[in-house]
Design a protein around this motif. Structure first.
Motif, short mmCIF file in Angstrom:
data_model
loop_
_atom_site.label_atom_id
_atom_site.label_comp_id
_atom_site.label_asym_id
_atom_site.label_seq_id
_atom_site.Cartn_x
_atom_site.Cartn_y
_atom_site.Cartn_z
N LEU A 26 0.83 -1.21 0.00
CA LEU A 26 0.00 0.00 0.00
C LEU A 26 0.86 1.26 0.00
N ASP A 27 1.95 1.28 0.77
CA ASP A 27 2.78 2.48 0.88
C ASP A 27 3.30 2.94 -0.48
N THR A 28 3.74 2.00 -1.29
CA THR A 28 4.30 2.37 -2.60
C THR A 28 3.21 2.50 -3.66
N TYR A 29 2.18 1.70 -3.57
CA TYR A 29 1.11 1.75 -4.57
C TYR A 29 0.39 3.11 -4.54
N TYR A 30 0.18 3.64 -3.33
CA TYR A 30 -0.52 4.91 -3.18
C TYR A 30 0.44 6.06 -2.83
N ALA A 31 1.72 5.89 -3.16
CA ALA A 31 2.71 6.91 -2.80
C ALA A 31 2.46 8.25 -3.47
N ASN A 32 1.78 8.24 -4.60
CA ASN A 32 1.50 9.49 -5.32
C ASN A 32 0.04 9.90 -5.25
N THR A 33 -0.76 9.21 -4.44
CA THR A 33 -2.19 9.52 -4.32
C THR A 33 -2.39 10.63 -3.30
N PRO A 34 -3.09 11.69 -3.66
CA PRO A 34 -3.33 12.78 -2.70
C PRO A 34 -3.95 12.25 -1.41
N TYR A 35 -3.57 12.83 -0.32
CA TYR A 35 -3.99 12.49 1.04
C TYR A 35 -3.42 11.16 1.52
N MET A 36 -3.44 10.14 0.67
CA MET A 36 -2.77 8.89 1.06
C MET A 36 -1.27 9.14 1.17
N ARG A 37 -0.74 9.91 0.27
CA ARG A 37 0.68 10.26 0.29
C ARG A 37 1.03 10.95 1.60
N GLU A 38 0.23 11.91 1.99
CA GLU A 38 0.49 12.64 3.23
C GLU A 38 0.34 11.73 4.45
N MET A 39 -0.64 10.85 4.41
CA MET A 39 -0.84 9.92 5.53
C MET A 39 0.38 9.01 5.70
N HIS A 94 10.53 5.60 -10.17
CA HIS A 94 11.28 4.36 -10.12
C HIS A 94 10.51 3.31 -9.31
N ASP A 95 10.94 2.07 -9.38
CA ASP A 95 10.27 0.98 -8.68
C ASP A 95 11.27 0.25 -7.79
N LEU A 96 11.22 0.57 -6.52
CA LEU A 96 12.01 -0.14 -5.50
C LEU A 96 11.07 -0.72 -4.44
N ASP A 97 9.92 -1.20 -4.91
CA ASP A 97 8.89 -1.68 -3.98
C ASP A 97 9.37 -2.83 -3.11
N PHE A 98 10.32 -3.63 -3.59
CA PHE A 98 10.77 -4.79 -2.83
C PHE A 98 11.36 -4.37 -1.48
N LEU A 99 11.91 -3.14 -1.41
CA LEU A 99 12.44 -2.67 -0.14
C LEU A 99 11.32 -2.54 0.90
N SER A 100 10.18 -2.08 0.47
CA SER A 100 9.05 -1.88 1.37
C SER A 100 8.34 -3.17 1.71
N THR A 101 8.23 -4.07 0.72
CA THR A 101 7.44 -5.29 0.92
C THR A 101 8.26 -6.46 1.44
N ASN A 102 9.54 -6.56 1.07
CA ASN A 102 10.34 -7.73 1.43
C ASN A 102 11.39 -7.47 2.50
N VAL A 103 11.95 -6.27 2.52
CA VAL A 103 13.04 -5.97 3.46
C VAL A 103 12.52 -5.36 4.75
N ALA A 104 11.62 -4.39 4.65
CA ALA A 104 11.19 -3.65 5.83
C ALA A 104 10.48 -4.51 6.88
N PRO A 105 9.52 -5.37 6.52
CA PRO A 105 8.80 -6.13 7.57
C PRO A 105 9.68 -6.98 8.46
N PRO A 106 10.57 -7.84 7.92
CA PRO A 106 11.39 -8.64 8.85
C PRO A 106 12.34 -7.78 9.68
N MET A 107 12.82 -6.67 9.12
CA MET A 107 13.68 -5.79 9.91
C MET A 107 12.90 -5.15 11.06
N ALA A 108 11.65 -4.80 10.79
CA ALA A 108 10.81 -4.23 11.86
C ALA A 108 10.55 -5.26 12.94
#
Length: 397
Positions: free
Chosen positions: A132-145, A208-222
């Motif tokens: 969701l973070d990357t898919y809606y990264a350019n959507t108004p209001y979702m971006r700000e959220m 650019h598309d670096l979605d794998f950082l958000s979907t694959n790397v971030a969760p286990p690190m968190a």
């Protein structure tokens, strides 16, 4: 991914449950409560962020992506609880601690409300469970959220790292170890979770598309960062308690020979019924009951038994203390035998004070119990036995 975050959440909840368990008479402790709240919120964030949970929340509410503001709101509440925990943990004048707590709430409560408002204003009809973070990264209001929840979490983790780093220079021992673990957890959170999230979102902004950082790397690190946070929180408080309970369990077991021999005469109040009593609580009740039994058996103590075994033990080369404990164990065993047989107390009871009643704690009782386990019950003593002088021993209390 759902299984990983569920396991992380379960570990956090278990540590909170163990830490929060206390005797019913104990005074509520804001530090313990805030620690458990922080760990519980961290576990809740994991549960809420699991794709299975997100899908269930979206289906239940009928609102696509409703799980997003729920998760981000819980993460912001967790960030606030981290700051509150640090305020209670660091301590200081109550007025200052209260101001720090209220300031943290005043900062993050509006942030949570703002996240909900921004989601309400946004147009996000397509359900996204993992990106969701990357898919809606350019959507108004979702971006700000998205940016706001990340900034709120970053502020809390940076503040926590700074406080822990300063504090770690002032303390030693387990507290310092816990603080260092929290610092490592903060670095993992900042670099492994937040930096990857920021990078993936900014990459979307620039085409650019670096979605794998958000979907694959971030969760286990968190997940790893949160586990380190929790270990750092509970280690300085849970490890000493765990060691004490382990010692209590050991001593409770080592008192069994003594309790088996004298427990039948104890009239001490029974412990309250509880499905879970910690080893130290069990040890306390057994210690009280044994002391009560020793008091009841005192009229049956026979100095002749004690003197005979004392002389034999000294003759075998035992130290004076070892001989004394062995003699007291033999005297106690004979007293218990006579009491169990409903015989009359001694015409001239001993005025000797047991070593186990002279020392504080359970060490003396454990020593007596172990001696009782390996010392045979002496036979009857002849009437002509002479009671030797015990001038070197302690007088009765």
């Amino acid at each position: 991914m759902s299984l990983v975050v569920y396991l992380a959440g379960a570990v956090l909840l278990l540590s909170a449950a163990v830490l929060f368990h206390r005797p019913q008479s104990a005074t509520p402790n804001p530090l313990t409560a805030s620690t458990c709240v922080t760990i519980t919120l961290g576990a809740t964030v994991f549960v809420c962020s699991a794709p299975v949970t997100l899908a269930a929340v979206n289906d239940l509410t009928g609102i696509p992506n409703f799980g997003a503001p729920l998760t981000y709101g819980m993460l912001s509440a967790y960030s606030c609880s981290v700051l509150i925990l640090l305020a209670y943990w660091r301590g200081g004048p109550p007025a200052r601690v209260r101001r720090q707590v209220l300031r943290s709430i005043a900062l993050y409560a509006p942030l949570i409300v703002t996240l909900i408002v921004l989601f309400t204003l946004a147009d996000a009809p397509t359900e996204r469970l993992t990106d969701l973070d990357t898919y809606y990264a350019n959507t108004p209001y979702m971006r700000e959220m998205i940016v706001l929840y990340l900034l709120g979490h970053t502020a809390a983790i940076v503040a926590m790292a700074v406080v822990c780093l300063k504090w770690a220079r002032e303390v030693t021992g387990l507290l310092r170890t816990g603080l260092l673990l929290m610092i490592v957890g903060a670095l993992l959170d900042l670099l492994g979770f937040q930096l990857t999230k920021y990078t993936a979102v900014v990459a979307r902004w620039t085409g650019h598309d670096l979605d794998f950082l958000s979907t694959n790397v971030a969760p286990p690190m968190a997940a790893l960062a949160a586990l380190l946070f929790s270990v750092g929180y509970v280690l300085p408080r849970l490890l000493p308690a765990a060691v004490a309970h382990g010692r209590g369990l050991r001593d409770h077991r080592r008192l069994r020979p003594l309790w088996t021999r004298v427990g039948f005469v104890s009239v001490a109040p029974k412990p309250p019924v509880s499905w879970w009593r910690l080893p130290e609580e069990r040890l306390h009740w057994r210690e009280v009951a044994i002391h009560d039994a020793l008091l009841a058996l005192a009229p049956y103590f026979d100095d002749r038994v004690r003197s005979r075994v004392l002389a034999a033990a000294l003759g075998e080369g035992h130290t004076a203390h070892e001989a004394r404990v062995a003699a007291e164990a033999a005297m106690l065993a004979e007293a218990a035998r006579r009491a169990a047989a409903l015989e009359e107390p001694c015409a001239t009871p001993s005025t000797h004070r047991l070593h186990a009643t002279e020392v504080s704690g359970t060490a003396g009782l454990v020593e007596l119990s172990q001696a009782l386990a390996r010392t045979p019950v002496p036979g009857p003593v002849g009437e002509g036995t002479v009671k030797p002088s015990m001038a070197a021993e302690s007088p009765p209390s």
